[in-house]
Structure formats: C-alpha cells, structure tokens
Design an enzyme around this catalytic site. Structure first.
Site, PDB file in Angstrom:
ATOM      1  N   GLU A 104       0.840  -1.191   0.000  1.00 40.29           N
ATOM      2  CA  GLU A 104       0.000   0.000   0.000  1.00 40.29           C
ATOM      3  C   GLU A 104       0.877   1.244   0.000  1.00 40.29           C
ATOM      4  O   GLU A 104       1.990   1.236   0.525  1.00 40.29           O
ATOM      5  CB  GLU A 104      -0.916   0.014   1.233  1.00 40.29           C
ATOM      6  CG  GLU A 104      -1.917  -1.132   1.238  1.00 40.29           C
ATOM      7  CD  GLU A 104      -2.843  -1.123   2.446  1.00 40.29           C
ATOM      8  OE1 GLU A 104      -4.027  -1.482   2.280  1.00 40.29           O
ATOM      9  OE2 GLU A 104      -2.367  -0.770   3.546  1.00 40.29           O
ATOM     10  N   CYS A 122       3.536   8.598   0.596  1.00 38.91           N
ATOM     11  CA  CYS A 122       4.234   7.609   1.415  1.00 38.91           C
ATOM     12  C   CYS A 122       4.330   6.300   0.629  1.00 38.91           C
ATOM     13  O   CYS A 122       3.305   5.725   0.247  1.00 38.91           O
ATOM     14  CB  CYS A 122       3.472   7.408   2.724  1.00 38.91           C
ATOM     15  SG  CYS A 122       4.240   6.231   3.857  1.00 38.91           S
ATOM     16  N   CYS A 129       7.130  -6.817   6.511  1.00 35.72           N
ATOM     17  CA  CYS A 129       8.341  -6.290   7.139  1.00 35.72           C
ATOM     18  C   CYS A 129       8.876  -7.336   8.115  1.00 35.72           C
ATOM     19  O   CYS A 129       8.096  -7.972   8.825  1.00 35.72           O
ATOM     20  CB  CYS A 129       8.035  -4.986   7.876  1.00 35.72           C
ATOM     21  SG  CYS A 129       9.489  -4.185   8.610  1.00 35.72           S
ATOM     22  N   CYS A 133       8.063  -4.721  14.735  1.00 37.38           N
ATOM     23  CA  CYS A 133       7.769  -3.729  15.778  1.00 37.38           C
ATOM     24  C   CYS A 133       6.376  -3.987  16.354  1.00 37.38           C
ATOM     25  O   CYS A 133       5.403  -4.168  15.618  1.00 37.38           O
ATOM     26  CB  CYS A 133       7.870  -2.326  15.217  1.00 37.38           C
ATOM     27  SG  CYS A 133       9.543  -1.897  14.649  1.00 37.38           S
ATOM     28  N   CYS A 136       3.166  -1.875  15.252  1.00 35.78           N
ATOM     29  CA  CYS A 136       2.996  -1.658  13.816  1.00 35.78           C
ATOM     30  C   CYS A 136       2.283  -2.842  13.186  1.00 35.78           C
ATOM     31  O   CYS A 136       2.741  -3.993  13.306  1.00 35.78           O
ATOM     32  CB  CYS A 136       4.354  -1.446  13.163  1.00 35.78           C
ATOM     33  SG  CYS A 136       4.286  -1.231  11.366  1.00 35.78           S
ATOM     34  N   CYS A 352       0.224   6.111   9.811  1.00 34.12           N
ATOM     35  CA  CYS A 352       1.509   5.458  10.081  1.00 34.12           C
ATOM     36  C   CYS A 352       1.311   4.221  10.957  1.00 34.12           C
ATOM     37  O   CYS A 352       0.654   4.274  11.998  1.00 34.12           O
ATOM     38  CB  CYS A 352       2.438   6.448  10.766  1.00 34.12           C
ATOM     39  SG  CYS A 352       4.097   5.820  11.047  1.00 34.12           S
TER      40      CYS A 352
END
Length: 374
Positions: A104, A122, A129, A133, A136, A352
């Site tokens: 995305e 962005c 990933c 984290c 996230c 974010c």
C-alpha cells in the site's frame, strides 16, 4: 504496446523491464543495441520524467530503436487493485504485485492557504516487514518479499498519473510498508531515480527515508543517496522498553544506533529526524521525555512525535492530546525541536503503522506483547 499490468500479473514476462533502471543502466542497455549513450538519457526522461510506457510515443527516439525496444523490452506500469479515500482527503492505493504480494502507498493532503493542492506521498519498499515492531500492523505480517527498484518508483509514478494538472507531490517519504535499509540496493536505486533532475519528481531535500535503526547501514545509505533526509525510529529512551517494542534493538542498541547517527555525513544545515511513537503508559511519561532529550544531546536533530495509530488486537492505547503536548514541552524545554505529526487517513487505516495485507495477516499468528511501562 502493453497497458499497465493488471493487479497480480506481469504481462509478457520474457521482455526486459526497463522500469527500475537508473540512467547509466539505460545508457548501457542502449549501448548493447548499438545506440549512443544519449539514447539512455532520453529513455530515462520518457520513463520517469513523463511516466511513459509506450515506446511508440517516445517521439525523439528513432523509429528503428522504438521497434527494437518494442520487440524485447517493456516499461512496467501498475494499475491499483483498489483506491480508498478518507474524509480528510487522504487516499490509499492498494497494489497487487506480480506473484500476488500486496503493498500500500498513501497520498496525504498538505494544507496551504492558497494555490493548487500539494500532497505528500508515502511509499512502501517491502511487502510486509521483518522488523516485527510491536505497535505496527505491517510488522505483524512478517516479510513477504522485497520490492524491486521499479516497483518502488512505480508507486510514485502511478500516483502521479492520477494528479490533477495543477497538483504535485511536495514531499515523498519511504515510510510505508517495510524497512528500506533491509532492502538496501532497490531502495537506494529508487531514491536516486526519484530525485534525478530528469525524473521530474522531487528534490533530495524533499525525499525522506525512514529506518527503524539498521545502524550498520545508515552512513552507507547517506553516501549512496546524498542529500536525502533520514528519519530514525527510536520509540523509547530506555533499552529494555525499546527491545520489547523494536526487536532489532537487541542487535543494535541505543548506544550503537545513536553513535551511527552522530557519525552520519550530513550536509550542512541538515538534521536527522528521530521518530517517536507515543504509547499510553508505556513510553509517554515526562521522565521518558527527559531521558530522550539527554540521549539526543549533541546530535543535530529534530524529534517527530507520533501518537500511536490503533488497530484491532493491539495491546496499546493512544495517549491523550494533553499527554502528548506535555511530552513535547519537555523536549522543547531541553532545547530540542519537537513537533507532533497529525494522523491522517485513520478511517481507512492509512495512517503510520496501519498499512497491511489483510489476507496475509489472517495467515499469521499474533504474538503477545507485554511492554514495560515508561
């Protein structure tokens, strides 16, 4: 000539894809066809500056070269699988890449008093990933695969094709899905393409690359793409809290990371941006702000505070505006420049830390997180 690839497919995969090649590589490719190097510069300007994928429309190339390119090459282009728009004007593009991986990217409005609209964009550098984290949603996916330089750059080019005639992207950030320094070469190549004068993109000062703290490659990236902004995710001023929130901290702790930041070859009058996600009762106490200010003393920097953006099943809460402001004031009192990033796109999960492939998430078990308090 082939149209943009349908979601999840690559049309005619036997052809050489020129999307993602830098100018020197395009010049070398043209040299293999017996053409002079300036043809590579022309191709670069057509592909990135004008966003063209049809060789027939590249009017300053010879007819013979256009025919040869059409026989054995292509310029990959994406069509979005979906586009969502939030009430605040934020727009989220969902891309299904060849092989089925989904990423995305987000177009974010930048308010201004007058003149044509300006936007920030962005971009994602990986599908999923590997950093994991705790706060996230992308990290909950795990790493699906790295993106190519062409797939990263094409997110920008495809979004630019949808702009109005007076609109432009004022800022571009590699802050979407993935860790750019974990996909180093494609991320660096895409960044160099986007800031190239013939790409018609953005200046180096307007492109920022965010990293969760791959300390061993920070300086290398700064040298590979001179002049771009670097944003380093800290999220805690205490090793124990950071290790729970950001697992990579167990490999590169705060001391190693901040030493790497101090040694960055920064251009004059440039600063490192430190990103800090505020989590209610975890890392948002005034004492944590004072510890953070002490850690950053002597580093040319600014701090960008991000109140946590929620997603279902996460064991965190978003701090109140008053608590966020109290944290910011502590940093300012200690002599730091500190700002609060306003979350945009929350209703469409475009803020974010909220980007993800729901199908991939459904396949992954969730790990319990029990962070220590601030």
């Amino acid at each position: 000539m082939l149209p943009p690839d349908p979601p999840g497919q690559r049309l005619d995969p036997a052809r050489v894809d020129l999307k993602g090649m830098e100018e020197a590589a395009l010049a070398a490719f043209c040299g293999e066809l017996g053409e002079p190097p300036y043809r590579g510069r022309q191709l670069f300007a057509w592909i990135y500056g004008r966003g063209e994928w049809d060789f027939e429309r590249m009017s300053d190339l010879s007819k013979e070269l256009r025919l040869r390119l059409a026989e054995g090459a292509r310029v990959g282009a994406l069509a979005p699988e979906r586009v969502e728009e939030a009430p605040d004007g934020t727009r989220k593009f969902g891309w299904k890449l060849a092989g089925g991986a989904r990423v995305e990217s987000v177009k974010i409005p930048m308010p201004r008093a007058e003149g044509p609209p300006r936007w920030a964009l962005c971009l994602s550098t990986q599908a999923g990933c590997a950093m994991g984290c705790a706060f996230c949603l992308t990290g909950m996916m795990g790493l699906v695969r790295n993106l190519s330089a062409g797939e990263i750059a094409e997110q920008f080019l495809a979004a630019r094709r949808a702009l109005g005639p007076e609109e432009r992207f004022h800022n571009v950030v590699f802050m979407g899905m993935g860790e750019p320094l974990d996909n180093f070469e494609p991320s660096a190549a895409a960044a160099r393409i986007l800031i190239h004068p013939r790409a018609g993109g953005v200046s180096a000062r307007r492109l920022t690359v965010s990293t969760v703290g791959v300390a061993s490659r920070l300086a290398e990236f700064a040298r590979a793409v001179p002049g771009v902004g670097l944003a380093v995710s800290l999220h805690a001023a205490d090793e124990a809290v950071r290790a729970r929130l950001v697992p990579i901290s167990r490999k590169w702790g705060l001391e190693a990371l901040l030493r790497a930041c101090r040694e960055l070859p920064l251009p004059e009058r440039r600063r490192v941006t430190f990103e800090y996600v505020l989590l209610q009762g975890v890392n948002d106490a005034p004492g944590a702000a004072r510890r953070l200010a002490a850690l950053l003393r002597g580093i040319r920097c600014k701090v960008n505070l991000l109140p946590w953006n929620p997603f279902p099943g996460a064991p965190f809460e978003r701090p109140s505006p008053g608590r966020v402001e109290a944290f910011r004031r502590e940093l300012v009192r200690a002599g730091l420049t500190a700002t609060v990033r306003q979350s945009k796109g929350l209703p469409i999960r475009a803020a974010c830390g909220q980007l993800a492939d729901d199908e991939r998430l459904a396949e992954r078990p969730r790990k319990a997180v029990s962070p220590a308090p601030a």
